[in-house]
Design a protein around this motif. Sequence first.
Motif, short mmCIF file in Angstrom:
data_model
loop_
_atom_site.label_atom_id
_atom_site.label_comp_id
_atom_site.label_asym_id
_atom_site.label_seq_id
_atom_site.Cartn_x
_atom_site.Cartn_y
_atom_site.Cartn_z
N PHE A 112 0.83 -1.21 0.00
CA PHE A 112 0.00 0.00 0.00
C PHE A 112 0.87 1.27 0.00
CE2 PHE A 112 -2.96 -3.20 1.40
CZ PHE A 112 -4.14 -2.83 0.80
N SER A 113 2.11 1.10 -0.42
CA SER A 113 3.05 2.23 -0.55
C SER A 113 3.21 3.01 0.75
CB SER A 113 2.59 3.18 -1.68
OG SER A 113 2.51 2.47 -2.90
N LEU A 114 3.16 2.29 1.88
CA LEU A 114 3.38 2.90 3.19
C LEU A 114 4.84 2.69 3.60
CD1 LEU A 114 0.15 1.74 5.06
CD2 LEU A 114 0.60 3.98 4.04
N SER A 115 5.38 3.64 4.31
CA SER A 115 6.78 3.54 4.73
C SER A 115 6.99 2.34 5.67
CB SER A 115 7.20 4.83 5.45
OG SER A 115 8.50 4.67 6.01
N SER A 116 8.03 1.59 5.41
CA SER A 116 8.36 0.45 6.26
C SER A 116 9.57 0.75 7.15
CB SER A 116 8.65 -0.79 5.40
OG SER A 116 9.76 -0.55 4.54
N GLN A 117 9.97 2.02 7.20
CA GLN A 117 11.15 2.39 7.99
C GLN A 117 10.97 2.05 9.47
OE1 GLN A 117 12.24 6.49 7.54
NE2 GLN A 117 14.00 6.35 8.93
N SER A 118 9.74 2.18 9.95
CA SER A 118 9.49 1.95 11.38
C SER A 118 9.67 0.50 11.80
CB SER A 118 8.07 2.41 11.74
OG SER A 118 7.11 1.72 10.95
N VAL A 119 9.63 -0.42 10.84
CA VAL A 119 9.75 -1.84 11.20
C VAL A 119 11.18 -2.35 11.06
CG1 VAL A 119 7.37 -2.24 10.48
CG2 VAL A 119 9.24 -2.76 8.90
N GLU A 120 12.05 -1.59 10.43
CA GLU A 120 13.40 -2.07 10.16
C GLU A 120 14.20 -2.34 11.43
OE1 GLU A 120 14.43 -3.07 7.39
OE2 GLU A 120 12.91 -2.24 6.05
N GLY A 121 14.07 -1.43 12.41
CA GLY A 121 14.79 -1.62 13.67
C GLY A 121 14.34 -2.88 14.39
N ALA A 122 13.02 -3.09 14.41
CA ALA A 122 12.48 -4.29 15.06
C ALA A 122 12.97 -5.55 14.37
CB ALA A 122 10.95 -4.24 15.06
N ILE A 123 13.00 -5.54 13.05
CA ILE A 123 13.48 -6.70 12.28
C ILE A 123 14.93 -7.02 12.65
CG2 ILE A 123 14.12 -7.47 9.96
CD1 ILE A 123 11.62 -6.06 8.92
N THR A 124 15.76 -6.00 12.76
CA THR A 124 17.17 -6.19 13.09
C THR A 124 17.36 -6.82 14.46
OG1 THR A 124 17.87 -4.32 11.71
CG2 THR A 124 19.38 -5.02 13.47
N HIS A 125 16.68 -6.29 15.46
CA HIS A 125 16.88 -6.78 16.83
C HIS A 125 16.20 -8.13 17.06
CE1 HIS A 125 18.99 -3.17 17.87
NE2 HIS A 125 17.97 -2.42 17.48
N LEU A 126 15.12 -8.39 16.37
CA LEU A 126 14.51 -9.72 16.42
C LEU A 126 15.46 -10.76 15.85
CD1 LEU A 126 10.83 -8.89 15.38
CD2 LEU A 126 11.53 -9.94 17.55
N ARG A 127 16.14 -10.40 14.77
CA ARG A 127 17.11 -11.33 14.17
C ARG A 127 18.28 -11.59 15.12
NH1 ARG A 127 18.36 -8.54 10.16
NH2 ARG A 127 20.42 -7.80 10.79
N HIS A 128 18.79 -10.54 15.74
CA HIS A 128 19.90 -10.71 16.69
C HIS A 128 19.49 -11.60 17.86
CE1 HIS A 128 22.34 -8.11 14.40
NE2 HIS A 128 21.98 -6.94 14.94
N LEU A 129 18.30 -11.36 18.39
CA LEU A 129 17.79 -12.17 19.50
C LEU A 129 17.63 -13.63 19.08
CD1 LEU A 129 15.05 -10.14 21.41
CD2 LEU A 129 16.95 -11.40 22.42
N SER A 130 17.11 -13.84 17.90
CA SER A 130 16.94 -15.19 17.39
C SER A 130 18.27 -15.92 17.31
CB SER A 130 16.27 -15.14 16.01
OG SER A 130 16.17 -16.43 15.45
N ASN A 131 19.30 -15.25 16.82
CA ASN A 131 20.63 -15.86 16.69
C ASN A 131 21.22 -16.20 18.06
OD1 ASN A 131 20.48 -15.61 13.91
ND2 ASN A 131 21.61 -13.68 13.85
N LEU A 132 21.06 -15.30 19.02
CA LEU A 132 21.58 -15.55 20.37
C LEU A 132 20.90 -16.75 21.02
CD1 LEU A 132 21.82 -11.87 21.70
CD2 LEU A 132 23.75 -13.43 21.35
N LEU A 133 19.58 -16.81 20.89
CA LEU A 133 18.83 -17.91 21.49
C LEU A 133 19.13 -19.23 20.79
CD1 LEU A 133 15.48 -16.01 21.97
CD2 LEU A 133 16.80 -17.07 23.81
N ASN A 134 19.30 -19.19 19.48
CA ASN A 134 19.67 -20.38 18.72
C ASN A 134 21.00 -20.93 19.22
OD1 ASN A 134 20.78 -22.08 16.57
ND2 ASN A 134 19.05 -21.39 15.36
N THR A 135 21.97 -20.05 19.39
CA THR A 135 23.29 -20.46 19.88
C THR A 135 23.21 -21.04 21.28
OG1 THR A 135 24.36 -18.74 18.54
CG2 THR A 135 25.64 -19.68 20.36
#
Length: 215
Positions: free
Chosen positions: A132-155
């Motif tokens: 819908f051509s809405l800015s996704s900038q607000s979700v980028e930070g959450a995506i990054t930290h969710l990925r980091h958390l996932s990697n830490l928990l996986n390890t």
Amino acid sequence: MMIMMLQRFFFFSLVNRVTDSASCLLHLLLLAELFVQSSSRPTNSPSLCAMFRPMVHQVERLRENSKLHELETDELQTFDGVEKRLDSLPVIQHDAGYFSSLKVNKTLSQLYANIQSYRLHVDWLKTAKANFSLSSQSVEGAITHLRHLSNLLNTALQQMSEEVPQTPSPSFPDVSTAFDVLRFSIEISDQLQVFCDWSKRVLRQLQRQSRCPRH
């Protein structure tokens, strides 16, 4: 006279034996108690303890980036009373009994599964915004930290030789308007903030249970 002396001898001999037996029994009971305490208390795992701090840090950063929309406070009032539709978001427990009975391996597995679920929801939201051509900038930070958390928990789970849980893809509702995108953004944001507060409390509790150094 001799009989009385023999009686006294046997009496004190019996008392000494009883005393020695009681002392021996007491020592056995103390040893048993120490064994139970040492076996029931979790041992300090330096590698796991070293991972709790970055996990907490990532949760704190995720909390700071949990606003997944650009709406101001007064604009949010438009969505007051709007029905919640994302039943696929993780359900968490807040009661005191839950926090007092945490087990490291089971809790980290649950935390990993919840993180993966939020990753799927935020990725879906990003796609919906793009449609819908809405800015996704607000979700980028959450995506990054969710990925980091996932990697830490996986390890951490691999270090404990625990199976890393597989998270099935949720069934998402249809998004037919930009208004739907905004209300789903708010719904995920609200739940993610609660989840972050819960996760931080859980990780702090696991730190204490694992007897990790305070520094």
